[in-house]
Scaffold this motif. Sequence first.
Motif, PDB file in Angstrom:
ATOM      1  N   GLY A  60       0.612  -1.044   0.016  1.00 31.53           N
ATOM      2  CA  GLY A  60       0.153   0.061   0.192  1.00 31.53           C
ATOM      3  C   GLY A  60       0.838   1.328  -0.099  1.00 31.53           C
ATOM      4  O   GLY A  60       0.392   2.456  -0.477  1.00 31.53           O
ATOM      5  N   ASP A  61       1.951   1.061   0.446  1.00 28.76           N
ATOM      6  CA  ASP A  61       2.794   2.383   0.383  1.00 28.76           C
ATOM      7  C   ASP A  61       2.933   2.842  -1.087  1.00 28.76           C
ATOM      8  O   ASP A  61       2.920   3.921  -1.455  1.00 28.76           O
ATOM      9  N   ALA A  62       3.401   1.805  -1.891  1.00 27.20           N
ATOM     10  CA  ALA A  62       3.633   2.244  -3.444  1.00 27.20           C
ATOM     11  C   ALA A  62       2.441   2.528  -4.149  1.00 27.20           C
ATOM     12  O   ALA A  62       2.455   3.437  -4.750  1.00 27.20           O
ATOM     13  N   LEU A  63       1.408   2.008  -3.643  1.00 27.90           N
ATOM     14  CA  LEU A  63      -0.035   2.369  -4.208  1.00 27.90           C
ATOM     15  C   LEU A  63      -0.410   3.495  -3.929  1.00 27.90           C
ATOM     16  O   LEU A  63      -0.949   4.506  -4.686  1.00 27.90           O
ATOM     17  N   GLY A  65       6.331   0.570 -12.925  1.00 33.21           N
ATOM     18  CA  GLY A  65       7.299   1.289 -11.957  1.00 33.21           C
ATOM     19  C   GLY A  65       6.581   0.993 -10.905  1.00 33.21           C
ATOM     20  O   GLY A  65       7.472   0.826  -9.742  1.00 33.21           O
ATOM     21  N   THR A  66       5.336   1.038 -10.523  1.00 37.53           N
ATOM     22  CA  THR A  66       4.648   0.907  -9.121  1.00 37.53           C
ATOM     23  C   THR A  66       5.139  -0.926  -8.901  1.00 37.53           C
ATOM     24  O   THR A  66       5.319  -0.923  -7.713  1.00 37.53           O
ATOM     25  N   ALA A  67       4.958  -1.765  -9.809  1.00 32.23           N
ATOM     26  CA  ALA A  67       5.132  -2.937  -9.247  1.00 32.23           C
ATOM     27  C   ALA A  67       6.762  -3.123  -9.113  1.00 32.23           C
ATOM     28  O   ALA A  67       6.747  -3.919  -8.127  1.00 32.23           O
ATOM     29  N   LEU A  68       7.423  -2.587  -9.534  1.00 34.58           N
ATOM     30  CA  LEU A  68       8.909  -2.614  -9.221  1.00 34.58           C
ATOM     31  C   LEU A  68       9.122  -1.835  -7.762  1.00 34.58           C
ATOM     32  O   LEU A  68       9.994  -2.306  -7.171  1.00 34.58           O
ATOM     33  N   LEU A 102       7.230   7.527  -0.887  1.00 28.81           N
ATOM     34  CA  LEU A 102       8.155   8.445  -2.055  1.00 28.81           C
ATOM     35  C   LEU A 102       8.567   7.484  -2.984  1.00 28.81           C
ATOM     36  O   LEU A 102       8.519   7.734  -4.213  1.00 28.81           O
ATOM     37  N   LEU A 103       9.137   6.265  -2.577  1.00 32.84           N
ATOM     38  CA  LEU A 103       9.720   5.513  -3.506  1.00 32.84           C
ATOM     39  C   LEU A 103       8.755   4.898  -4.711  1.00 32.84           C
ATOM     40  O   LEU A 103       8.750   4.937  -5.786  1.00 32.84           O
ATOM     41  N   GLY A 104       7.546   4.570  -4.021  1.00 37.90           N
ATOM     42  CA  GLY A 104       6.132   4.168  -5.190  1.00 37.90           C
ATOM     43  C   GLY A 104       5.782   5.460  -6.011  1.00 37.90           C
ATOM     44  O   GLY A 104       5.549   5.401  -7.170  1.00 37.90           O
ATOM     45  N   ALA A 105       5.983   6.678  -5.442  1.00 37.49           N
ATOM     46  CA  ALA A 105       5.600   7.860  -6.397  1.00 37.49           C
ATOM     47  C   ALA A 105       6.588   8.258  -7.555  1.00 37.49           C
ATOM     48  O   ALA A 105       6.334   8.373  -8.515  1.00 37.49           O
ATOM     49  N   LEU A 135      -5.308   7.531   2.240  1.00 31.51           N
ATOM     50  CA  LEU A 135      -4.362   8.539   1.247  1.00 31.51           C
ATOM     51  C   LEU A 135      -4.605   8.230  -0.033  1.00 31.51           C
ATOM     52  O   LEU A 135      -4.636   9.450  -1.081  1.00 31.51           O
ATOM     53  N   ALA A 136      -4.854   7.226  -0.535  1.00 31.06           N
ATOM     54  CA  ALA A 136      -5.029   6.925  -1.927  1.00 31.06           C
ATOM     55  C   ALA A 136      -6.269   7.561  -2.377  1.00 31.06           C
ATOM     56  O   ALA A 136      -6.437   8.403  -3.589  1.00 31.06           O
TER      57      ALA A 136
END
Length: 359
Positions: free
Chosen positions: A71-74, A87-90, A192-195, A329-330
């Motif tokens: 969920g952080d990346a999402l 990029g989100t999957a990575l 921030l890595l997910g963004a 947040l999403a």
Amino acid sequence: MRPLRLLAAVTGSPRLLAAAPRTGTAPVHVPPDSLSGAGGTAPAPDRPSSRTRLRAWAELLRVSALFTVPGDALAGAAATGRRPGRGTALAVGASLCLYEAGMALNDWADREEDAVDRPHRPIPSGRVAPGAALAAAGALTAAGLALAARAGRPALAVASGLAATVWAYDLRLKHTRLGPAAMASARALDLLLGATATAGAAGTHAAPGPAGAHPPSAALPAALALGAHTYAVTAVSRHEVQGGSTAAPLAALAGVAGLGAAALRGRPAHGEPSPAPATGTLLLPAFVTAYLRTAAVPLLHAVLNPSPPLTRRAVGGGIRAMIPLQATLAARAGSPLVGLAAMGLVPLARALSRKVSPT
């Protein structure tokens, strides 16, 4: 045959045989090896089964807390106004590796302390070798950085900062005043890595969402919110072994309530994209309610009775509450359906936490 010699012959005792007077009859000797079983060898100790070893590593890596990571990346992707992509999957893969690296390194660093306070943990109980845990931490860190590198240099830079924060926390900062801040920074960097990975994945351009595309810096408010929650939970976790602290869960309860109220404000914070009016209006209150129920209720119990079991339960609830917070947040960023996808991990996290503790 004299009685003493008869007893020696029956028991095979070397001392009794030596004490028996010699006669013309040859002494009866029973080989010592024959006492240990067939074949004259003692049975080898049972080796741990594959299931036992798997259980030990699951406890070491705290796999039940893994579901709080994607969920952080999402949420980071949603904050950029883009739909999740390659990029989100990575970023999710890199986050999972770095999170598990931190879990293994944490137990390796705390092995002597756990031998006193938590002798049942995998390393002090002898189920996982210290060297194996340290090697796993190094390998998982390398794997996480490699995945982040495939999403581009900006993502690798953020992942490197995240990895450095994780190692610094486990090896140096955990038992200092900077411990909660370091853990909060790690979670904020993970979002921030997910963004960053979503916005700039190498060779791809993630499709913009309904609210339009934004730079990765638009994810800063969400990262700060997630960091604030993590700070509160980490501060409580410092008392989960001994208990006795009312101030930490009370402060965490106030922080959780503040985050929930902020999420329900009519206007987003500066820099946040506006939520989608239709679906977001329906799902956002549900996400906030789930967040408050998961985090606030066990914290309240810990305030009323700061015993170690209730404090640990409050920490576990705070960890699981990260999922509805990520969904919140999403939704606030205009991607309520992404938040709904994150909420799909809640049943899995709850079910696995009954078998493997997330703390």
